[in-house]
Scaffold this active site. Structure first.
Site, PDB file in Angstrom:
ATOM      1  N   SER A 113      20.496  11.307 -11.358  1.00 56.93           N
ATOM      2  CA  SER A 113      19.694  11.195 -10.136  1.00 56.93           C
ATOM      3  C   SER A 113      20.398  11.900  -8.973  1.00 56.93           C
ATOM      4  O   SER A 113      20.591  13.112  -9.013  1.00 56.93           O
ATOM      5  CB  SER A 113      19.416   9.724  -9.836  1.00 56.93           C
ATOM      6  OG  SER A 113      18.437   9.577  -8.839  1.00 56.93           O
ATOM      7  N   ASP A 206       8.518   9.834 -14.686  1.00 58.21           N
ATOM      8  CA  ASP A 206       9.448   9.506 -13.606  1.00 58.21           C
ATOM      9  C   ASP A 206       8.664   9.401 -12.305  1.00 58.21           C
ATOM     10  O   ASP A 206       8.124  10.389 -11.819  1.00 58.21           O
ATOM     11  CB  ASP A 206      10.523  10.588 -13.501  1.00 58.21           C
ATOM     12  CG  ASP A 206      11.666  10.220 -12.567  1.00 58.21           C
ATOM     13  OD1 ASP A 206      11.440   9.452 -11.617  1.00 58.21           O
ATOM     14  OD2 ASP A 206      12.790  10.707 -12.801  1.00 58.21           O
ATOM     15  N   HIS A 236      12.453   7.051 -14.684  1.00 55.77           N
ATOM     16  CA  HIS A 236      13.622   7.566 -13.978  1.00 55.77           C
ATOM     17  C   HIS A 236      14.933   7.079 -14.587  1.00 55.77           C
ATOM     18  O   HIS A 236      15.936   7.791 -14.543  1.00 55.77           O
ATOM     19  CB  HIS A 236      13.556   7.156 -12.497  1.00 55.77           C
ATOM     20  CG  HIS A 236      14.604   7.797 -11.647  1.00 55.77           C
ATOM     21  ND1 HIS A 236      14.680   9.162 -11.470  1.00 55.77           N
ATOM     22  CD2 HIS A 236      15.639   7.270 -10.935  1.00 55.77           C
ATOM     23  CE1 HIS A 236      15.698   9.450 -10.681  1.00 55.77           C
ATOM     24  NE2 HIS A 236      16.308   8.324 -10.349  1.00 55.77           N
TER      25      HIS A 236
END
Length: 259
Positions: A113, A206, A236
């Protein structure tokens, strides 16, 4: 993956990048008969080195005999400091200090991320040291596109906003100075002069990082060796067993090729 026993974790240690910060890390040594780059895991926003992906990569590195470093940004996990002081440039400085002070030779950066965003900047800052980048649900420029109108208004009114913690802990607080640091480190608005191999792994469901983001990276990174793995129904977190397997397989191929 599940057939590999969980190794004892590397001991918790601390280092100071030069200004009194107390940065926690765990470093697993390479097996004497194994060559190749060190794996360095970069957590996401408000995450730490004890998360599922960081630990599963540790399990893999131990079984493969690879050198592996995972750490906590200042103000998170076991590191010292206040999370409210965290900014992207501050945490990038910590990554570069780890590369410079704790690791010998080449590095494969594995960023989750926000860590994927920082991995790209680390590769730009240390092109002679970074052998490859793996972005797991990489979120470059999320301070541009990742907030609701209400959150942005709260930043204007109070210089902060809160979001619920998915684990049930205290709310996460995002400060205006963190958002400002993201504006300064935007990377998607121009070509990205990275020439090493880059691997992007993303879930098609996501809801935090739109699937268009990795496609934009695919187009923007200069390297001719950029690959995107899109995982059907992946969210995600990308922490399901088959998703972890895809991540580890990607790292294994890179490590073998670059050894």
């Amino acid at each position: 993956m599940t057939d590999i026993p969980m190794p004892d974790p590397a001991p918790l240690a601390y280092f100071d990048p030069g200004d009194g910060r107390k940065i926690a890390y765990r470093a697993r040594a390479r097996h004497p008969e194994v060559t190749g780059p060190t794996l360095l895991f970069l957590p996401g926003y408000a995450s730490d080195m004890e998360g599922t992906k960081a630990v599963e990569i540790d399990r893999f590195a131990a079984a493969a005999g690879l050198s592996y470093v995972r750490f906590d940004y200042s103000g998170t996990g076991s590191s010292g400091g206040d999370f409210a002081d965290g900014t992207l440039d501050r945490w990038l400085d910590e990554i570069l200090s780890i590369i410079d002070l704790l690791i010998d030779g080449k590095v494969i950066l594995v960023g989750s991320s926000m860590g994927g965003w920082l991995a790209l900047h680390a590769a730009l800052n240390r092109p002679d040291r970074v052998a490859a980048v793996v972005g797991i649900a990489a979120a470059p420029d999320f301070t541009d596109w990742g907030y609701t109108p209400e959150q942005r208004q709260s930043l204007v009114d109070t210089a902060r906003f809160e979001t619920p913690d998915p684990t049930g802990g205290p709310p996460r607080v995002t400060h205006a100075r963190f958002v400002a640091s993201g504006t300064a480190l935007r990377i998607l608005h121009s070509p990205i002069a990275i020439d090493c191999p880059v691997r992007l792994i993303h879930g098609d469901k996501d809801e935090e990082v739109p699937v268009g983001v990795p496609f934009k990276l695919l187009d923007s990174i200069h390297s001719g060796d950029v690959q995107l793995t899109l995982i059907k129904w992946g969210t995600h977190r990308l922490s399901e067993p088959h998703e972890i397997e895809a991540i580890l397989r990607t790292i294994a191929v890179l490590a073998e090729r670059l050894s």
